[in-house]
Design a protein around this motif. Sequence first.
Motif, PDB file in Angstrom:
ATOM      1  N   ALA A  22       0.816  -1.212   0.000  1.00 13.73           N
ATOM      2  CA  ALA A  22       0.000   0.000   0.000  1.00 13.73           C
ATOM      3  C   ALA A  22       0.855   1.270   0.000  1.00 13.73           C
ATOM      4  N   ALA A  23       1.938   1.272   0.763  1.00 15.38           N
ATOM      5  CA  ALA A  23       2.781   2.472   0.845  1.00 15.38           C
ATOM      6  C   ALA A  23       3.361   2.823  -0.514  1.00 15.38           C
ATOM      7  N   GLU A  24       3.842   1.807  -1.228  1.00 12.23           N
ATOM      8  CA  GLU A  24       4.389   2.041  -2.562  1.00 12.23           C
ATOM      9  C   GLU A  24       3.302   2.568  -3.497  1.00 12.23           C
ATOM     10  N   ALA A  25       2.125   1.958  -3.420  1.00  8.97           N
ATOM     11  CA  ALA A  25       1.020   2.370  -4.290  1.00  8.97           C
ATOM     12  C   ALA A  25       0.609   3.810  -4.006  1.00  8.97           C
ATOM     13  N   MET A  26       0.579   4.184  -2.728  1.00 12.40           N
ATOM     14  CA  MET A  26       0.212   5.550  -2.369  1.00 12.40           C
ATOM     15  C   MET A  26       1.227   6.549  -2.891  1.00 12.40           C
ATOM     16  N   GLY A  51       3.097   6.430   3.819  1.00 16.55           N
ATOM     17  CA  GLY A  51       2.071   5.417   3.603  1.00 16.55           C
ATOM     18  C   GLY A  51       2.054   4.324   4.649  1.00 16.55           C
ATOM     19  N   LEU A  52       2.683   4.584   5.797  1.00 17.37           N
ATOM     20  CA  LEU A  52       2.745   3.580   6.847  1.00 17.37           C
ATOM     21  C   LEU A  52       1.722   3.864   7.936  1.00 17.37           C
ATOM     22  N   PHE A  53       1.372   2.807   8.658  1.00 14.75           N
ATOM     23  CA  PHE A  53       0.413   2.901   9.738  1.00 14.75           C
ATOM     24  C   PHE A  53       1.109   2.538  11.046  1.00 14.75           C
ATOM     25  N   PRO A  54       0.625   3.037  12.195  1.00 15.05           N
ATOM     26  CA  PRO A  54       1.339   2.870  13.458  1.00 15.05           C
ATOM     27  C   PRO A  54       1.629   1.413  13.816  1.00 15.05           C
ATOM     28  N   PHE A  55       2.868   1.140  14.077  1.00  9.29           N
ATOM     29  CA  PHE A  55       3.339  -0.131  14.636  1.00  9.29           C
ATOM     30  C   PHE A  55       4.755   0.128  15.099  1.00  9.29           C
ATOM     31  N   ASN A  56       4.890   0.556  16.351  1.00  6.99           N
ATOM     32  CA  ASN A  56       6.168   1.034  16.860  1.00  6.99           C
ATOM     33  C   ASN A  56       6.697   0.115  17.962  1.00  6.99           C
ATOM     34  N   LEU A  57       7.799  -0.546  17.676  1.00 13.66           N
ATOM     35  CA  LEU A  57       8.442  -1.419  18.649  1.00 13.66           C
ATOM     36  C   LEU A  57       9.949  -1.192  18.602  1.00 13.66           C
ATOM     37  N   VAL A  58      10.613  -1.302  19.748  1.00 14.62           N
ATOM     38  CA  VAL A  58      12.071  -1.167  19.780  1.00 14.62           C
ATOM     39  C   VAL A  58      12.675  -2.229  20.695  1.00 14.62           C
ATOM     40  N   GLY A  59      13.951  -2.503  20.469  1.00 13.44           N
ATOM     41  CA  GLY A  59      14.723  -3.348  21.365  1.00 13.44           C
ATOM     42  C   GLY A  59      14.180  -4.753  21.563  1.00 13.44           C
ATOM     43  N   ASP A  60      14.104  -5.181  22.815  1.00 12.67           N
ATOM     44  CA  ASP A  60      13.720  -6.556  23.151  1.00 12.67           C
ATOM     45  C   ASP A  60      12.305  -6.895  22.676  1.00 12.67           C
ATOM     46  N   GLU A  61      11.396  -5.934  22.714  1.00 11.93           N
ATOM     47  CA  GLU A  61      10.027  -6.201  22.279  1.00 11.93           C
ATOM     48  C   GLU A  61       9.991  -6.536  20.792  1.00 11.93           C
ATOM     49  N   LEU A  62      10.770  -5.800  20.002  1.00 13.71           N
ATOM     50  CA  LEU A  62      10.830  -6.090  18.576  1.00 13.71           C
ATOM     51  C   LEU A  62      11.498  -7.439  18.343  1.00 13.71           C
ATOM     52  N   ASP A  63      12.569  -7.716  19.061  1.00 13.62           N
ATOM     53  CA  ASP A  63      13.279  -8.981  18.902  1.00 13.62           C
ATOM     54  C   ASP A  63      12.331 -10.160  19.106  1.00 13.62           C
ATOM     55  N   ALA A  64      11.504 -10.104  20.152  1.00 11.40           N
ATOM     56  CA  ALA A  64      10.556 -11.189  20.429  1.00 11.40           C
ATOM     57  C   ALA A  64       9.516 -11.297  19.322  1.00 11.40           C
ATOM     58  N   TYR A  65       9.030 -10.151  18.846  1.00  9.26           N
ATOM     59  CA  TYR A  65       8.025 -10.144  17.783  1.00  9.26           C
ATOM     60  C   TYR A  65       8.582 -10.752  16.504  1.00  9.26           C
ATOM     61  N   VAL A  66       9.777 -10.333  16.111  1.00  7.75           N
ATOM     62  CA  VAL A  66      10.395 -10.814  14.878  1.00  7.75           C
ATOM     63  C   VAL A  66      10.557 -12.331  14.911  1.00  7.75           C
ATOM     64  N   LYS A  67      11.036 -12.856  16.004  1.00  7.21           N
ATOM     65  CA  LYS A  67      11.284 -14.299  16.076  1.00  7.21           C
ATOM     66  C   LYS A  67       9.984 -15.097  16.066  1.00  7.21           C
ATOM     67  N   GLN A  68       8.944 -14.542  16.642  1.00  5.51           N
ATOM     68  CA  GLN A  68       7.635 -15.195  16.588  1.00  5.51           C
ATOM     69  C   GLN A  68       7.092 -15.205  15.159  1.00  5.51           C
ATOM     70  N   ARG A  69       7.236 -14.053  14.458  1.00  2.10           N
ATOM     71  CA  ARG A  69       6.744 -13.965  13.081  1.00  2.10           C
ATOM     72  C   ARG A  69       7.495 -14.914  12.154  1.00  2.10           C
ATOM     73  N   VAL A  70       8.788 -15.067  12.354  1.00  2.00           N
ATOM     74  CA  VAL A  70       9.571 -15.969  11.518  1.00  2.00           C
ATOM     75  C   VAL A  70       9.070 -17.406  11.676  1.00  2.00           C
ATOM     76  N   GLN A  71       8.728 -17.787  12.896  1.00  2.00           N
ATOM     77  CA  GLN A  71       8.174 -19.123  13.123  1.00  2.00           C
ATOM     78  C   GLN A  71       6.845 -19.294  12.399  1.00  2.00           C
ATOM     79  N   GLU A  72       5.997 -18.264  12.441  1.00  9.68           N
ATOM     80  CA  GLU A  72       4.691 -18.335  11.775  1.00  9.68           C
ATOM     81  C   GLU A  72       4.846 -18.386  10.258  1.00  9.68           C
ATOM     82  N   TYR A  73       5.770 -17.584   9.729  1.00  6.54           N
ATOM     83  CA  TYR A  73       6.012 -17.601   8.286  1.00  6.54           C
ATOM     84  C   TYR A  73       6.536 -18.956   7.835  1.00  6.54           C
ATOM     85  N   ALA A  74       7.348 -19.586   8.651  1.00  6.86           N
ATOM     86  CA  ALA A  74       7.898 -20.898   8.300  1.00  6.86           C
ATOM     87  C   ALA A  74       6.782 -21.923   8.136  1.00  6.86           C
TER      88      ALA A  74
END
Length: 334
Positions: A216-220, A300-323
């Motif tokens: 969407a951001a690219e399209a906008m 074209g981005l929408f709010p989703f703000n994470l930093v540090g350890d919170e982002l690290d946990a989110y990223v690793k969870q998403r990678v498992q789901e994508y797998a």
Amino acid sequence: MRLIPSFSIRGLLGRTALAGAAIACAPAALAEPPRPECVAPAQPGGGFDLTCRLAQTSLKASGALQAPLRIVYMPGGIGAVAYNNIVAQRPAEAGTIVAFSGGSLLNLAQGKFGRYNVDDVRWLAAVGTDYGVAVVREDSPYKDLPSLMSALKQDPTKIVLGAGGSVGSQDWMKAALTAQAAGVDFKKMRFVAFEGGGEAITALRGGHIQAYMGDAAEAMQMLEGGAPIRVLAVYNKERLPGRLADVPTAAEQGYDIEWPIIRGYYVGPKVSDADYQWWVEAFKKTMADPGFAKLQAQQGLFPFNLVGDELDAYVKQRVQEYAKQADAFGLIKK
């Protein structure tokens, strides 16, 4: 001359000594990393580019970064070249942040970054989320998602779908999920892979592909620039505000598919804790700045703000789901 009582002198000396001890024990202010740069792992014009541009403008506007943040383009493998370069050759560069997206995480989940995995960098900050879209040329005969899918179902060879990334990329996944929902064998899709969204949009405008499963951001950004394109659907549970407010969701058109796309940054694995923490605090300050939400929306981005350890946990969870999702499409070698 007025004499100062001796006990007052001792008291003054005592307070001075305590103050000096307090200063000595106070943590030193973290120094700004030298030669700051943001690596965009694709050609200019796509999602990685806009992610770096957001860092460039927002860090300066908030005062979190004093030196200019330059943008360096490092295309190749939809992020794989940059990932390998940072991990293997520049692991301790304190001033270098690298843009990533949900597509980067999907590729990591499929082992497309070579011998490196999700644990080989330090995940720094997420600065927003994007959503998938289906895009055609403005003069296309396809006015909505069902008409495009109907043509694809009737003759898969006549519809060429383009995307930033090869088979298994997030753009390919959006196309495959939509085709599957329309009753089309995803293996019969004609699919052209591009290095990034900018190249895919160029191919669409040139008539080399019939549809682009992009972001969407690219399209906008393209619409704001007057590009002759039409957005058929957004892959979100509800319509998006702003320029795309009139575009129906895929679910509204009979395809219950959502595809959020996180955007953010990582740093090398050997960046010191102090330098990593400096970037964490810089992004915290930037996200708290009143003007950040506006800059975020401009990209074209929408709010989703994470930093540090919170982002690290989110990223690793998403990678498992994508797998798990990739495995269902037979994309992970056993």
